[in-house]
Design a protein around this motif. Structure first.
Motif, short mmCIF file in Angstrom:
data_model
loop_
_atom_site.label_atom_id
_atom_site.label_comp_id
_atom_site.label_asym_id
_atom_site.label_seq_id
_atom_site.Cartn_x
_atom_site.Cartn_y
_atom_site.Cartn_z
N ARG A 179 26.55 31.30 49.56
CA ARG A 179 25.54 31.64 50.57
C ARG A 179 24.98 33.04 50.36
NH1 ARG A 179 29.18 29.18 54.02
NH2 ARG A 179 29.89 31.14 54.91
N ILE A 180 25.83 33.99 49.92
CA ILE A 180 25.36 35.37 49.77
C ILE A 180 24.90 35.67 48.35
CG2 ILE A 180 26.77 36.19 51.69
CD1 ILE A 180 28.63 37.50 49.57
N GLY A 181 24.94 34.67 47.47
CA GLY A 181 24.39 34.83 46.14
C GLY A 181 25.32 35.38 45.07
N LEU A 182 26.60 35.54 45.37
CA LEU A 182 27.54 35.97 44.32
C LEU A 182 27.85 34.84 43.35
CD1 LEU A 182 30.19 38.27 46.04
CD2 LEU A 182 28.30 38.92 44.56
N MET A 183 27.80 33.64 43.87
CA MET A 183 27.96 32.44 43.04
C MET A 183 26.66 31.65 43.13
SD MET A 183 31.00 32.26 41.64
CE MET A 183 31.09 30.53 41.18
N PRO A 184 26.20 31.12 42.00
CA PRO A 184 24.98 30.31 42.06
C PRO A 184 25.24 29.00 42.79
CG PRO A 184 25.92 30.22 39.86
CD PRO A 184 26.74 31.21 40.65
N ALA A 185 24.22 28.49 43.42
CA ALA A 185 24.35 27.18 44.07
C ALA A 185 24.55 26.14 42.97
CB ALA A 185 23.10 26.87 44.88
N PRO A 186 25.62 25.38 43.04
CA PRO A 186 25.90 24.42 41.96
C PRO A 186 25.06 23.15 42.11
CG PRO A 186 27.56 24.23 43.64
CD PRO A 186 26.65 25.36 44.06
N PRO A 187 24.87 22.46 40.99
CA PRO A 187 24.23 21.15 41.12
C PRO A 187 25.16 20.22 41.88
CG PRO A 187 25.01 21.51 38.88
CD PRO A 187 25.24 22.78 39.64
N ARG A 188 24.62 19.15 42.36
CA ARG A 188 25.42 18.18 43.11
C ARG A 188 25.46 16.86 42.38
NH1 ARG A 188 26.89 19.32 48.48
NH2 ARG A 188 26.14 21.32 49.16
N ARG A 239 36.73 37.40 41.97
CA ARG A 239 38.04 37.50 42.65
C ARG A 239 38.82 38.72 42.17
NH1 ARG A 239 43.42 35.03 42.69
NH2 ARG A 239 44.00 34.90 44.86
N ARG A 240 38.82 38.95 40.85
CA ARG A 240 39.55 40.12 40.33
C ARG A 240 38.91 41.42 40.80
NH1 ARG A 240 40.10 36.40 36.36
NH2 ARG A 240 38.27 37.06 35.20
N ALA A 241 37.58 41.45 40.83
CA ALA A 241 36.89 42.65 41.31
C ALA A 241 37.23 42.91 42.78
CB ALA A 241 35.39 42.51 41.12
N ARG A 242 37.26 41.86 43.59
CA ARG A 242 37.61 42.00 45.00
C ARG A 242 39.06 42.46 45.16
NH1 ARG A 242 34.95 43.09 48.77
NH2 ARG A 242 35.76 41.61 50.27
N GLU A 243 39.96 41.95 44.30
CA GLU A 243 41.36 42.38 44.36
C GLU A 243 41.50 43.86 44.05
OE1 GLU A 243 43.27 39.69 41.65
OE2 GLU A 243 43.55 38.15 43.19
N PHE A 248 36.68 46.36 45.12
CA PHE A 248 35.23 46.53 45.05
C PHE A 248 34.59 45.80 46.22
CE2 PHE A 248 36.25 47.40 40.59
CZ PHE A 248 35.46 48.51 40.34
N THR A 249 33.57 46.41 46.81
CA THR A 249 32.83 45.77 47.90
C THR A 249 31.99 44.63 47.33
OG1 THR A 249 30.88 47.17 47.66
CG2 THR A 249 32.66 47.99 49.11
N LEU A 250 31.47 43.81 48.21
CA LEU A 250 30.60 42.72 47.76
C LEU A 250 29.37 43.27 47.05
CD1 LEU A 250 30.88 40.32 50.83
CD2 LEU A 250 31.97 40.07 48.59
N ASP A 251 28.80 44.36 47.54
CA ASP A 251 27.65 44.95 46.88
C ASP A 251 28.01 45.50 45.50
OD1 ASP A 251 25.83 44.33 48.90
OD2 ASP A 251 26.12 46.25 49.93
N GLU A 252 29.19 46.10 45.39
CA GLU A 252 29.64 46.59 44.09
C GLU A 252 29.88 45.43 43.12
OE1 GLU A 252 31.93 50.72 45.39
OE2 GLU A 252 32.99 48.81 45.58
N VAL A 253 30.45 44.34 43.62
CA VAL A 253 30.67 43.16 42.78
C VAL A 253 29.32 42.62 42.30
CG1 VAL A 253 31.52 40.78 42.70
CG2 VAL A 253 32.87 42.55 43.85
N ARG A 254 28.36 42.57 43.21
CA ARG A 254 27.02 42.11 42.84
C ARG A 254 26.43 42.99 41.74
NH1 ARG A 254 25.37 41.55 47.61
NH2 ARG A 254 25.59 39.32 47.75
N ALA A 255 26.60 44.30 41.88
CA ALA A 255 26.10 45.23 40.85
C ALA A 255 26.82 45.01 39.52
CB ALA A 255 26.27 46.67 41.33
#
Length: 138
Positions: free
Chosen positions: A27-36, A55-59, A62-69
């Motif tokens: 939903r927030i764009g960190l993962m692409p919407a997958p095909p169905r 997941r490793r970055a979050r562990e 890193f914030t969501l914005d930092e992960v996005r960057a």
């Protein structure tokens, strides 16, 4: 890893990431919407790798914005190690500040617990500590 289609439950199992978290990342764009395939999301090896990266970055805190960057730098092809290093250096500074805060909290709490154990103060030393002025070190 072969790019065999997997469903969200298998993606969750392979990465250790909760299904609701995967949906949130989509939903927030960190993962692409997958095909169905019908009504089911269909993921591949690239999704497993990307989610593992997130997941490793979050562990590491890193914030969501930092992960996005970081994802942008990793996938852009123009990423220089210096740009990633700069982002990591800022994050490291924040982590060190949080560690210092935790050490201060530990000292205040340890002192309060020792005072409780000593039983010499009337009332509760921890309650007194919580009411004390901010300039006492926390």
């Amino acid at each position: 890893m072969a790019d065999t289609a997997i469903q969200i439950g298998e993606l969750s199992r392979r990465t250790g990431c909760n299904i609701e978290t995967i949906r949130y990342y989509e939903r927030i764009g960190l993962m692409p919407a997958p095909p169905r395939r019908g009504r089911y999301r269909s993921y591949g090896g690239a999704d497993v790798d990307r989610l593992g990266f997130v997941r490793r970055a979050r562990e590491l805190g890193f914030t969501l914005d930092e992960v996005r960057a970081l994802l942008g730098l990793a996938s852009g092809g123009d990423a220089t190690c210096a740009e990633v290093r700069d982002l990591a250096a800022v994050h490291l500074k924040d982590v060190r500040a949080r560690i210092a805060d935790l050490r201060r909290m530990e000292r205040v709490l340890a002192d309060a617990v020792r005072a409780c154990d000593a039983g010499q103060d009337p009332g509760c030393p921890l309650i007194h500590t919580l009411y004390a002025d901010q300039d006492r070190g926390v």
